[in-house]
Scaffold this motif. Structure first.
Motif, mmCIF file in Angstrom:
data_model
loop_
_atom_site.group_PDB
_atom_site.id
_atom_site.type_symbol
_atom_site.label_atom_id
_atom_site.label_comp_id
_atom_site.label_asym_id
_atom_site.label_seq_id
_atom_site.Cartn_x
_atom_site.Cartn_y
_atom_site.Cartn_z
ATOM 1 N N ASN A 164 0.823 -1.217 0.000
ATOM 2 C CA ASN A 164 0.000 0.000 0.000
ATOM 3 C C ASN A 164 0.855 1.265 0.000
ATOM 4 N N CYS A 165 2.029 1.185 0.618
ATOM 5 C CA CYS A 165 2.896 2.376 0.711
ATOM 6 C C CYS A 165 3.443 2.769 -0.649
ATOM 7 N N HIS A 166 3.366 1.860 -1.621
ATOM 8 C CA HIS A 166 3.891 2.122 -2.969
ATOM 9 C C HIS A 166 2.744 2.233 -3.985
ATOM 10 N N CYS A 204 6.497 -4.624 2.039
ATOM 11 C CA CYS A 204 5.574 -3.764 2.792
ATOM 12 C C CYS A 204 5.506 -4.265 4.230
ATOM 13 N N GLU A 205 5.749 -3.354 5.134
ATOM 14 C CA GLU A 205 5.931 -3.671 6.546
ATOM 15 C C GLU A 205 4.870 -4.632 7.106
ATOM 16 N N PRO A 206 3.573 -4.307 6.985
ATOM 17 C CA PRO A 206 2.601 -5.195 7.647
ATOM 18 C C PRO A 206 2.231 -6.423 6.829
ATOM 19 N N SER A 207 2.790 -6.582 5.635
ATOM 20 C CA SER A 207 2.339 -7.663 4.751
ATOM 21 C C SER A 207 3.218 -8.899 4.775
ATOM 22 N N GLY A 210 10.159 3.331 -0.611
ATOM 23 C CA GLY A 210 9.422 4.135 0.349
ATOM 24 C C GLY A 210 9.212 3.412 1.657
ATOM 25 N N CYS A 211 8.522 2.273 1.614
ATOM 26 C CA CYS A 211 8.220 1.576 2.863
ATOM 27 C C CYS A 211 9.522 1.167 3.541
ATOM 28 N N ASP A 212 9.440 0.979 4.854
ATOM 29 C CA ASP A 212 10.608 0.936 5.746
ATOM 30 C C ASP A 212 11.875 0.285 5.184
ATOM 31 N N LYS A 213 11.748 -0.956 4.682
ATOM 32 C CA LYS A 213 12.968 -1.693 4.340
ATOM 33 C C LYS A 213 13.393 -1.481 2.892
ATOM 34 N N GLY A 228 0.882 6.571 0.398
ATOM 35 C CA GLY A 228 2.145 7.028 0.972
ATOM 36 C C GLY A 228 2.588 6.220 2.165
ATOM 37 N N THR A 229 3.774 6.541 2.624
ATOM 38 C CA THR A 229 4.380 5.841 3.766
ATOM 39 C C THR A 229 3.854 6.439 5.066
ATOM 40 N N CYS A 230 4.137 5.789 6.179
ATOM 41 C CA CYS A 230 3.616 6.230 7.474
ATOM 42 C C CYS A 230 3.891 7.726 7.677
ATOM 43 N N GLY A 231 2.922 8.410 8.229
ATOM 44 C CA GLY A 231 2.945 9.874 8.252
ATOM 45 C C GLY A 231 3.690 10.500 9.404
ATOM 46 N N THR A 248 10.340 4.749 10.549
ATOM 47 C CA THR A 248 11.521 4.308 9.810
ATOM 48 C C THR A 248 11.515 4.810 8.369
ATOM 49 N N ALA A 249 10.363 4.751 7.701
ATOM 50 C CA ALA A 249 10.329 5.174 6.304
ATOM 51 C C ALA A 249 10.714 6.649 6.178
ATOM 52 N N SER A 250 10.135 7.489 7.040
ATOM 53 C CA SER A 250 10.445 8.926 6.975
ATOM 54 C C SER A 250 11.899 9.175 7.346
HETATM 55 FE FE1 FES Z 1 5.014 1.227 4.902
HETATM 56 FE FE2 FES Z 1 4.806 2.311 7.476
HETATM 57 S S1 FES Z 1 3.877 0.483 6.642
HETATM 58 S S2 FES Z 1 5.955 2.982 5.765
#
Ligand code: FES
Length: 571
Positions: free
Chosen positions: A61-63, A93-96, A129-132, A201-204, A208-210
């Motif tokens: 989702n972050c992408h 994607c972090e939660p996936s 974008g997403c954390d890793k 977008g990534t977590c607001g 970690t992503a930001s």
């Molecule tokens: Fe992708 Fe937080 S879940 S940046």
């Protein structure tokens, strides 16, 4: 051998790196034939090639905006006379992902490095974008060492909802903790679920992503101010177009990752991490990225920098704002300006300019979110490394997100042997635990099948949460989400599964934390530890596949959890 008129120059674009059939000219002839099946004209096939790393995925989702970002990057490349060729890589994607996205960061890095190295391209734009994803892409760029521009998908916008603003994922945790404590109903938590992540977008928050986006900018992998542009702003598409144009410019005047990643740029990035009050995960990632170029992130040096670098950014999880506030407040250019006296100014970025040339006094800074150097959120940096008999190779505490009253503490420990044990017992009404105890989780480090999850934020036992306890000292060999908060000692190295002292801790032992002295000690005498060590057994190793490669190769947190085989051979 006749060299055909339409053969592209060997040194660029599709003329690079022919497949190995033992006949290079035939290999290039074959490549051109197949490339023509995609409908390109000869003029296009003769152009320099910019590869575009496409991490779009139905699981990520972050992408979500990757397709339109790719189109904008292509526009930038085409306008500058190049041929843009997107290609897919592993998308995380972090939660996936089970067990964790961290378990697969090095797989993404390996995949990306291999494709950057094997395919015929002159430069690349890394869309992550997403954390890793950004750490994996920068690790890959560092090793492949071709000109690369990092483009991030950008942070989501916060949502206005019933008088407050919400965005993933600090608010997710805040609401979930309130639900566990009985302060929020099941109906309310279900309603909030649909309000936490309402834009692409990534977590607001400064998770970690930001943090990694800002670190990528600090390392010079993107132009000034690009890290924080929200995912849904038109400006984000212009940044993508610029990334394509920049990649083309870097073919003419190569600026390689090996030029960008130096001791000086890494130290600047550490300063930025501290001033952001950024994610603890970013320290592991920066260590891995720097390690790919033989630059070591020393935890004693981190402590020295932390004592001399104020926290200047006031965002969640340590403060109040969201990434859109940081961007509107001035973003990275404003932060770098505040840090200017402490930064190495000779470092380059993808535009070819030194930091000294890029630093300009911002015309406007919203001091609610980016503080002046003389009036910081905190006089000292957000992270500290701890050492001692419990963590001979170090552990990390995010002091900016912790409870100061717990900084100097001796406590009895309540130990959980792994995630399953934690899930089974943490809310057991018969668990013997008080708010004065420390919770210890072991066997959740990088070597374990658990994959170093973000489980260091151990839940407060529900009977204590219901009694109003909001924070306790918690210690583990795993990680914590960049969006979490609490007095949480993480990344204990060596981890329990590697035979570290953490694996010898038992319920009822006492430990001592001293943030002032940077110490974390296990108060058990050596004879007892020797007896426990003799009885300790190495956990079984997975039989095959990626899990086996990780178990055989992964390094400890103080070395960035990279695979040993992917680090450069140090002479
Ligand atoms: Fe992708 Fe937080 S879940 S940046």
């Amino acid at each position: 051998m006749v060299i055909m008129d339409n053969a592209p120059p060997k040194s660029h674009g599709l003329g690079r790196k022919s497949a190995n059939y033992g006949d290079r000219e035939f290999a290039l002839y074959l490549r051109r034939s197949f490339a023509k099946s995609m409908g390109y004209s000869q003029d296009m096939l003769d152009r320099p090639v910019v590869g575009i790393v496409d991490t779009g995925s139905g699981f990520n989702n972050c992408h979500r905006t990757t397709p339109e970002l790719l189109e904008a990057v292509k526009r930038g490349v085409l306008a500058a006379g190049g041929l843009p060729l997107p290609f897919p890589t592993v998308s995380l994607c972090e939660p996936s992902l089970f067990p964790t996205s961290m378990h697969y960061r090095n797989l993404a890095a390996l995949d990306t490095e291999a494709m950057l190295s094997a395919q015929p391209m002159d430069a690349a734009v890394l869309v992550g974008g997403c954390d890793k994803t950004v750490p994996a892409q920068l690790m890959a760029a560092a090793s492949a060492d071709i000109p690369c521009v990092q483009l991030v998908t950008g942070p989501m916008l916060a949502t206005r909802f019933q008088g407050e603003r919400l965005a993933a994922c600090t608010d997710c945790r805040r609401y979930w903790a309130a639900y566990r404590a009985g302060r929020v109903t099941a109906e309310r938590i279900a309603e909030i679920e649909g309000r936490l992540a309402t834009t692409a977008g990534t977590c607001g928050v400064m998770g970690t992503a930001s943090t990694m986006a800002c670190i990528a900018e600090a390392l010079g992998f993107m132009p000034a101010g690009h890290a924080s542009i929200p995912a849904v702003h038109a400006e984000r598409l212009r940044a993508a177009e610029e990334a394509g144009a920049l990649a083309m410019r870097m073919i003419e005047k190569p600026i390689l990752p090996s030029t960008l990643i130096t001791e000086h740029s890494v130290e600047n990035a550490l300063r930025v991490l501290l001033a952001l009050g950024g994610s603890t995960n970013a320290l592991i990632h920066l260590t891995a990225i720097a390690g790919r170029r033989g630059v070591r992130v020393d935890l004693d040096r981190l402590n020295a920098l932390s004592d001399a670098t104020p926290v200047l950014v006031d965002l969640k999880p340590t403060g109040e704002g969201y990434m859109e506030d940081f961007h509107a407040a001035g973003g990275m250019p404003a932060l770098l300006w505040e840090l200017r006296d402490a930064l190495h100014k000779g470092v380059l970025d993808v535009t070819g300019r030194t930091l000294a040339e890029r630093l300009t006094e911002p015309g406007f800074v919203d001091r609610q979110y980016i503080k002046a150097h003389g009036e910081p959120v905190s006089q000292v940096g957000g992270l500290v490394a701890l050492f001692g008999s419990l963590a001979p190779r170090g552990a990390i505490l995010k002091r900016s997100a912790a409870t100061e009253a717990l900084f100097e503490k001796e406590a009895r420990v309540v130990v959980f042997d792994g995630l399953e044990d934690l899930a089974t017992r943490i809310d057991d009404p018969d668990l013997t635990v008080t708010a004065e105890d420390a919770l210890v989780l072991k066997n959740a480090g990088p070597l374990t099948p658990a994959g170093m999850p973000e489980a260091g934020y151990l839940p407060i036992p529900s009977k204590l949460a219901r009694a109003g306890v909001k924070d306790m000292l918690r210690i583990s060999d795993c990680r914590m989400s960049g969006t979490a908060f609490g007095t949480i000692v993480l990344h204990v190295a060596p981890e329990a599964a590697a035979g570290g002292p953490l694996g010898l801790v038992e319920t009822g032992d006492r430990i001592r934390l001293s943030v002032r002295e940077r110490r974390i000690e296990l108060l058990v005498d050596e004879a007892m530890l020797q007896a426990r060590r003799a009885a300790w057994r190495k956990p079984p190793v997975p039989a095959r596949g990626w899990d086996r490669i990780v178990a055989d190769q992964v390094l400890q947190a103080d070395e960035g959890c990279d695979l040993a085989v992917l680090r450069p051979a140090i002479a």
